[in-house]
Design a protein around this motif. Structure first.
Motif, PDB file in Angstrom:
ATOM      1  N   ASN A  83       4.693   4.307  -2.397  1.00 61.49           N
ATOM      2  CA  ASN A  83       5.880   4.476  -1.570  1.00 61.49           C
ATOM      3  C   ASN A  83       5.895   3.464  -0.433  1.00 61.49           C
ATOM      4  OD1 ASN A  83       7.282   5.867   0.899  1.00 61.49           O
ATOM      5  ND2 ASN A  83       8.147   6.812  -0.924  1.00 61.49           N
ATOM      6  N   CYS A  84       4.771   3.308   0.234  1.00 63.34           N
ATOM      7  CA  CYS A  84       4.683   2.367   1.346  1.00 63.34           C
ATOM      8  C   CYS A  84       4.913   0.933   0.875  1.00 63.34           C
ATOM      9  CB  CYS A  84       3.327   2.516   2.033  1.00 63.34           C
ATOM     10  SG  CYS A  84       3.202   1.634   3.598  1.00 63.34           S
ATOM     11  N   LEU A  85       4.314   0.559  -0.254  1.00 63.12           N
ATOM     12  CA  LEU A  85       4.525  -0.783  -0.802  1.00 63.12           C
ATOM     13  C   LEU A  85       5.988  -1.014  -1.159  1.00 63.12           C
ATOM     14  CD1 LEU A  85       1.383  -1.105  -3.078  1.00 63.12           C
ATOM     15  CD2 LEU A  85       1.971  -2.654  -1.183  1.00 63.12           C
ATOM     16  N   SER A  86       6.607  -0.033  -1.788  1.00 60.71           N
ATOM     17  CA  SER A  86       8.016  -0.165  -2.185  1.00 60.71           C
ATOM     18  C   SER A  86       8.917  -0.294  -0.961  1.00 60.71           C
ATOM     19  CB  SER A  86       8.442   1.042  -3.032  1.00 60.71           C
ATOM     20  OG  SER A  86       7.685   1.095  -4.214  1.00 60.71           O
TER      21      SER A  86
ATOM     22  N   SER B 279       8.044  -1.354   2.007  1.00 57.71           N
ATOM     23  CA  SER B 279       7.761  -2.642   2.656  1.00 57.71           C
ATOM     24  C   SER B 279       8.450  -3.793   1.926  1.00 57.71           C
ATOM     25  CB  SER B 279       6.257  -2.895   2.712  1.00 57.71           C
ATOM     26  OG  SER B 279       5.636  -1.986   3.578  1.00 57.71           O
TER      27      SER B 279
ATOM     28  N   PHE C 270       5.142  -8.943   2.306  1.00 61.56           N
ATOM     29  CA  PHE C 270       5.440  -7.510   2.358  1.00 61.56           C
ATOM     30  C   PHE C 270       4.209  -6.619   2.384  1.00 61.56           C
ATOM     31  CE2 PHE C 270       4.938  -7.603  -2.227  1.00 61.56           C
ATOM     32  CZ  PHE C 270       4.608  -6.301  -2.587  1.00 61.56           C
ATOM     33  N   GLU C 271       3.135  -6.987   1.689  1.00 57.22           N
ATOM     34  CA  GLU C 271       1.939  -6.135   1.655  1.00 57.22           C
ATOM     35  C   GLU C 271       1.279  -6.020   3.021  1.00 57.22           C
ATOM     36  OE1 GLU C 271      -0.775  -6.307  -1.805  1.00 57.22           O
ATOM     37  OE2 GLU C 271       0.549  -7.937  -2.456  1.00 57.22           O
TER      38      GLU C 271
ATOM     39  N   CYS D 299       2.490  -2.992   4.958  1.00 60.10           N
ATOM     40  CA  CYS D 299       2.331  -1.662   4.369  1.00 60.10           C
ATOM     41  C   CYS D 299       1.142  -0.964   5.032  1.00 60.10           C
ATOM     42  CB  CYS D 299       2.131  -1.751   2.857  1.00 60.10           C
ATOM     43  SG  CYS D 299       1.943  -0.126   2.103  1.00 60.10           S
TER      44      CYS D 299
ATOM     45  N   THR E 107      -1.332   1.033   2.447  1.00 62.99           N
ATOM     46  CA  THR E 107      -2.118   0.174   1.566  1.00 62.99           C
ATOM     47  C   THR E 107      -3.190  -0.579   2.338  1.00 62.99           C
ATOM     48  OG1 THR E 107      -0.269  -0.081   0.054  1.00 62.99           O
ATOM     49  CG2 THR E 107      -1.998  -1.743  -0.083  1.00 62.99           C
ATOM     50  N   GLN E 108      -2.817  -1.161   3.452  1.00 62.50           N
ATOM     51  CA  GLN E 108      -3.795  -1.924   4.216  1.00 62.50           C
ATOM     52  C   GLN E 108      -4.875  -1.012   4.806  1.00 62.50           C
ATOM     53  OE1 GLN E 108      -4.025  -4.867   3.637  1.00 62.50           O
ATOM     54  NE2 GLN E 108      -1.989  -5.424   2.977  1.00 62.50           N
TER      55      GLN E 108
END
Length: 150
Positions: free
Chosen positions: A56-59, A61, A120-121, A124, A127-128
């Motif tokens: 969700n966070c990646l999307s 971002s 974008f990553e 996030c 993720t990070q």
């Protein structure tokens, strides 16, 4: 002024390994549970929630990065594959997460796509934060299946 932010919510045991998460900010509650034989599989378990949070966070971002350059990528779809692994003490852990994000537009219709994909990553939060514990592999495709990032 501090840059630190926090939030709080509660978990209430419902039955065996089922917990009702009562979020703050009037967000609807969510029932979680472990798969059988521990639980009754009445809701997602914490590992699934973690993987969903990453995707969700990646999307979000990626969407933000694309819109920053005035793109309208259409709806995004993310497919998440999570594998479980045993650590050196034979304890089950999330071994890694693969996320494939599909953009509903062809790549050649998106302005500044390379810049959006390149950054974008980094934005996030989830993720990070988890990457120090296990690998998160990300692939981005356009509607035609062209791989934009792998």
């Amino acid at each position: 002024m501090s840059d630190t932010q926090q939030f709080s919510f509660t978990l209430e045991q419902q039955d065996d390994f089922a917990f009702l998460i009562r979020f703050d900010q009037d967000i609807p509650s969510l029932l979680t549970d472990e798969p059988e034989p521990l639980g009754k599989n009445a809701g997602p378990n914490p590992s699934r929630l973690l993987a969903a949070s990453v995707a969700n966070c990646l999307s979000a971002s990626l969407l933000f990065a694309l819109r920053k350059f005035k793109n309208n990528p259409g709806p995004l779809t993310a497919t998440v594959t999570t594998w479980m692994a045993r650590n050196e003490d034979n304890r089950l852990r999330v071994g890694g997460v693969d996320v494939v994000i599909q953009i509903d537009s062809p790549a050649d219709c998106l302005d500044q796509l390379d810049r959006a994909i390149a950054t974008f990553e980094d934005f996030c939060v989830v993720t990070q934060s988890v990457r120090t514990g296990f690998p998160v592999n990300v692939t981005v495709r356009d509607r035609d299946g062209k791989i934009l990032k792998s």
